[in-house]
Design an enzyme around this catalytic site. Sequence first.
Site, mmCIF file in Angstrom:
data_model
loop_
_atom_site.group_PDB
_atom_site.id
_atom_site.type_symbol
_atom_site.label_atom_id
_atom_site.label_comp_id
_atom_site.label_asym_id
_atom_site.label_seq_id
_atom_site.Cartn_x
_atom_site.Cartn_y
_atom_site.Cartn_z
ATOM 1 N N LEU A 1 0.819 -1.207 0.000
ATOM 2 C CA LEU A 1 0.000 0.000 0.000
ATOM 3 C C LEU A 1 0.853 1.257 0.000
ATOM 4 O O LEU A 1 1.831 1.361 0.751
ATOM 5 C CB LEU A 1 -0.898 0.036 1.241
ATOM 6 C CG LEU A 1 -1.975 -1.043 1.363
ATOM 7 C CD1 LEU A 1 -2.548 -1.027 2.780
ATOM 8 C CD2 LEU A 1 -3.082 -0.824 0.349
ATOM 9 N N ASP A 2 0.492 2.198 -0.844
ATOM 10 C CA ASP A 2 1.002 3.557 -0.728
ATOM 11 C C ASP A 2 0.227 4.225 0.406
ATOM 12 O O ASP A 2 -0.824 3.740 0.815
ATOM 13 C CB ASP A 2 0.764 4.282 -2.058
ATOM 14 C CG ASP A 2 0.958 5.772 -1.943
ATOM 15 O OD1 ASP A 2 2.037 6.176 -1.468
ATOM 16 O OD2 ASP A 2 0.036 6.518 -2.304
#
Length: 641
Positions: free
Chosen positions: A304-305
């Site tokens: 995940l960013d």
Amino acid sequence: MKLQKSHVTWISGVLLLAGFLAWATGFSVAQAWILIAASVVAGAPIAYRALMALRYRTFSIDLLVTIAVIGALIIGEYVESAVVAFLFLFGAYLEQRSLERTRTSIRELVEATPSRALLLQDGNEVEVDVDEITEGDIVLVKTGDSLPVDGSIIEGEGHVQQAAITGEPVPVRRSVGDEVFAGTTLENGYLKVRASKVGDDTTYAQIIELVEDAQDAKAPRQQFLDRFAAVYTPLIIVAAVVFGLVTQNVELALTFLVIACPGALVIATPVAIVAGIGNGAKRGVIFKGGDAVERLAKVDTIVLDKTGTLTQGAPQLTGVTSLSGSEDNLLRLAASLEQASEHPLARAIVAAAQSRNLTLSDPEQVEITRGVGISGLVNGKTVTIGSSRSLDGMSVSDSLIWEAAAAESSGATVSYVVADGQILGYVTIADQLRAGAKEAIASLHRGGIDRVVLLTGDNPRAASHVANIAGIDEFHAQLLPEDKVDHVQLLIDEGANVAMVGDGLNDAPALASADVGIAMGAGTDVSVETADVVLAGNRLDQLAHAQRLARKTVRLMTQNTVIALGTVALLLLGVVFERVGMSIGMLVHEASVLAVILNALRLTRWEPKDVEGFGSGDAESLSDASEAHLGEVTDVESAVR
């Protein structure tokens, strides 16, 4: 054409019934001619499709049935020829009708698009075709109307049902300044909307196009089965001939030919893929083809960013600390420079200055240094705003270091303001964790995801804070875009099947390098184009739904393949031991085709039982990463010293 096919099917069925009545009443001659007629009527379209396929050097299932029907007629087995032709035609008819049901998502999307709209022209309401609307037109939307364009509200307010775009089950309140989308419905209220996107450029039209393309695209397993069928069909013809020569039984050979048709096998994958993609589309999950579904089903690691993915991407200024002079003067200087940037952190600083009614100056000679910050001239002063890297070589007091470290530990991002080589102070900015983020991460773990990894350009303290709140397994901080690519590739090299979730331009390289790229729908055009899956509603519960749906779809594909192969194997055993005739064999064969379709149709209404409801969970105040702009922030103390 559909009407003609259905007419042919029912005419052949009536003839078959008439043949049965002729047999029951003792009219054997009439029975023979009626059955021949039924065979010809039902067999003609099958033979036509077989010939069309042969023109392209393709051996189709229609060819096997055509040979069987003609052979049965030649040896005088009129009942067999009529029954086989009718059942195959009737099965194809039911198959088409059933397949249409799996495409209901597309039909529902298209039907929700209005054809007429009300425009405000010279103070008058004018009804026009939607195709006549252009960008900048003012569209009037009343209670119960569907919005014909994407745009921003310039007057009015109301509750808008956005399920078709975002998957949100509950109408959301929209008022002046908010963005609205074509294909959504105004449940109550009155809106004036200035059109920003019209026609094929609207979000709704693009979703329809994506889903249509995805449903038409072939998954790897489907491509393999198509190649298999192309080889399998001629082999079956040869095998039937050999079988007939060995047994000296033409009827048995023809039965072998019919029974071995791979009809259910060929349709096993596409019907499941179409149903799965349709399910996702209705819930705001857009798969860009069956290949994306299959690859997502294999994923065991989610990356995940943070900015705009795990957080809402709408940071707000939470503090201004000035070492000399007033806070307003520091904020005015910072906001003046940040007017040149479109980064979320920059917008937060400018918005805060505007809310205080501060007069801003136009910046000059602006330069953005990736991983450091932004610099330029403001009223003759050389100003720099950025991460701790912008302080390299400067003398920084211990008190400033510890104050900044404390802010970062609470999840805030610290951006320093420097003018003419002197540190004037810093501002702190915090974002909100997306609602339901923690529940979504837990759902991913329950769904078979082994690792959830956070990659961010933010400082380690803020990254740790986010990871702990969201329940993320591990994090890597102060990363540049190319560092994210390296981390994704490292995970792949370790044997993980990786999905990367992001929303920004700087996420596009990592999205492309992952096994599956997943973009938040409100992200940049580049990230959405690069991704294999788009979460149109920008909600992490959609990520959990997409992962479960992909695995469910692949399981159904496997089930369908087992049904298809198992049926053929059992029927062939029955033929070899002379326990299954041609008519019964075709009946069971068509039943297996329908069983495969009906099994896949379960996906159209399927919902995961253990994914938390939409929008659940409380928002937590967190920092936004300063990726690609205000700072791929390092540990403050070690960086400065």
